[in-house]
Design an enzyme around this catalytic site. Sequence first.
Site, PDB file in Angstrom:
ATOM      1  CG  ASN A   9      -1.708   1.222   1.418  1.00 48.20           C
ATOM      2  OD1 ASN A   9      -1.768   2.067   0.525  1.00 48.20           O
ATOM      3  ND2 ASN A   9      -2.337   1.355   2.577  1.00 48.20           N
ATOM      4  CD1 TRP A  10       3.872   1.077  -2.388  1.00 46.98           C
ATOM      5  CD2 TRP A  10       3.626   1.640  -4.536  1.00 46.98           C
ATOM      6  NE1 TRP A  10       4.605   0.189  -3.137  1.00 46.98           N
ATOM      7  CE2 TRP A  10       4.463   0.517  -4.461  1.00 46.98           C
ATOM      8  CE3 TRP A  10       3.318   2.171  -5.788  1.00 46.98           C
ATOM      9  CZ2 TRP A  10       5.016  -0.090  -5.587  1.00 46.98           C
ATOM     10  CZ3 TRP A  10       3.866   1.566  -6.919  1.00 46.98           C
ATOM     11  CH2 TRP A  10       4.703   0.450  -6.822  1.00 46.98           C
ATOM     12  CE  LYS A  11      -0.196   3.222   4.680  1.00 47.48           C
ATOM     13  NZ  LYS A  11      -0.121   3.310   6.137  1.00 47.48           N
ATOM     14  CG  HIS A  95      -5.904   1.953   5.276  1.00 39.66           C
ATOM     15  ND1 HIS A  95      -5.447   2.899   6.159  1.00 39.66           N
ATOM     16  CD2 HIS A  95      -4.892   1.069   5.105  1.00 39.66           C
ATOM     17  CE1 HIS A  95      -4.199   2.597   6.500  1.00 39.66           C
ATOM     18  NE2 HIS A  95      -3.837   1.489   5.879  1.00 39.66           N
ATOM     19  CD  GLU A  97      -2.907   5.486   6.745  1.00 42.04           C
ATOM     20  OE1 GLU A  97      -2.946   5.558   5.498  1.00 42.04           O
ATOM     21  OE2 GLU A  97      -1.969   4.953   7.365  1.00 42.04           O
ATOM     22  CD  GLU A 167      -3.716  -2.633   7.227  1.00 44.32           C
ATOM     23  OE1 GLU A 167      -2.600  -2.875   6.738  1.00 44.32           O
ATOM     24  OE2 GLU A 167      -4.340  -1.583   7.011  1.00 44.32           O
ATOM     25  N   GLY A 173       2.333   2.067  10.787  1.00 50.25           N
ATOM     26  CA  GLY A 173       3.294   3.161  10.669  1.00 50.25           C
ATOM     27  C   GLY A 173       3.991   3.505  11.978  1.00 50.25           C
ATOM     28  CB  SER A 213       4.999  -2.094  12.024  1.00 53.51           C
ATOM     29  OG  SER A 213       4.630  -0.754  12.293  1.00 53.51           O
ATOM     30  N   GLY A 234       2.797  -1.251   4.264  1.00 53.81           N
ATOM     31  CA  GLY A 234       2.871   0.174   3.943  1.00 53.81           C
ATOM     32  C   GLY A 234       4.310   0.597   3.696  1.00 53.81           C
ATOM     33  N   GLY A 235       4.918   1.210   4.698  1.00 55.18           N
ATOM     34  CA  GLY A 235       6.249   1.803   4.571  1.00 55.18           C
ATOM     35  C   GLY A 235       7.284   0.915   3.896  1.00 55.18           C
TER      36      GLY A 235
HETATM   37  P1  PGA Z   1       2.792   0.131   7.638  1.00 54.27           P
HETATM   38  O1  PGA Z   1       1.315   0.371   6.995  1.00 54.27           O
HETATM   39  O2  PGA Z   1       3.316  -1.147   7.051  1.00 54.27           O
HETATM   40  O3  PGA Z   1       3.579   1.335   7.212  1.00 54.27           O
HETATM   41  O4  PGA Z   1       2.594   0.040   9.112  1.00 54.27           O
HETATM   42  C1  PGA Z   1       0.428  -0.702   6.791  1.00 54.27           C
HETATM   43  C2  PGA Z   1      -0.854  -0.207   6.181  1.00 54.27           C
HETATM   44  O5  PGA Z   1      -1.292   0.914   6.491  1.00 54.27           O
HETATM   45  O6  PGA Z   1      -1.467  -0.922   5.358  1.00 54.27           O
END
Ligand code: PGA
Length: 251
Positions: A9-11, A95, A97, A167, A173, A213, A234-235
């Site tokens: 997930n590149w956000k 998600h 966010e 999640e 994050g 994470s 994500g990251g």
């Molecule tokens: P993260 O994000 O790996 O940076 O914790 C995961 C996500 O939001 O899908």
Amino acid sequence: MRRKIIVGNWKMNLDGKSVENLITGLVSRLGEFKHLDVGVAPPFVYLPMAVCLAKEKSLAIAAQNCYPESRGAFTGEISPPMLADIGVDMCIVGHSERRRYFNESNEFIARKVRTLIDNNIKPILCVGEKLEERDAGETLEVVGDQVRKCLSEVGSDEVGEVVLAYEPVWAIGTGRNATPEQAEEVHRFIRGIIGDMYGEDVSSEMRIMYGGSVKPDNAYDLIAKDEIDGALVGGASLALEQFVGIISKVL
Ligand code: PGA
């Protein structure tokens, strides 16, 4: 046997050149990883290029969001038929966010899931509790409610299109991942709910990824758990070697 799946997930990150480089790099490595599904979710504006670069390769392209109507006066929004039109395979919904910054409710997310399925795009449905909910012992109640409500418009003959992602919000994050045991407990619980809703056959086939994470050094222990069918990353999906490092932990 459920096929494992890893999705990046590149956000709201990267630019055109880095999207191109990352996808080209990934595609050139995918031959090593034929035993699992791999996907990436670039920002909307890079989706056509991503689909083009991944075409006929085994890399799935996912959108990060959609609007739950096919067309109309919804300025700035993108519909599932539009995503289908350009060849997108999957779409992340629910998600944390989006729940947090855009006040998305389970009911609204349920409508997205419905519209995606109607357009042959696989929803990646995210659920997860906040830190205060975990501390209050409400994890299973919160996650159960999210799963039931977000799948409320999906029948048993089509729910197999959905991939779930557990999640925990406190792990996203933050560098603080759930332990494999903590994650497995919730995954098992979610599978039980799917069993209640749709029966054992459906629940035993349902893929449930873990997200929060995930890094090359913790990926193996998480994904090796029976109930954990992959990872939403994500990251660590923003750098080729780290992402490939995670993918290579799926045996
Ligand atoms: P993260 O994000 O790996 O940076 O914790 C995961 C996500 O939001 O899908």
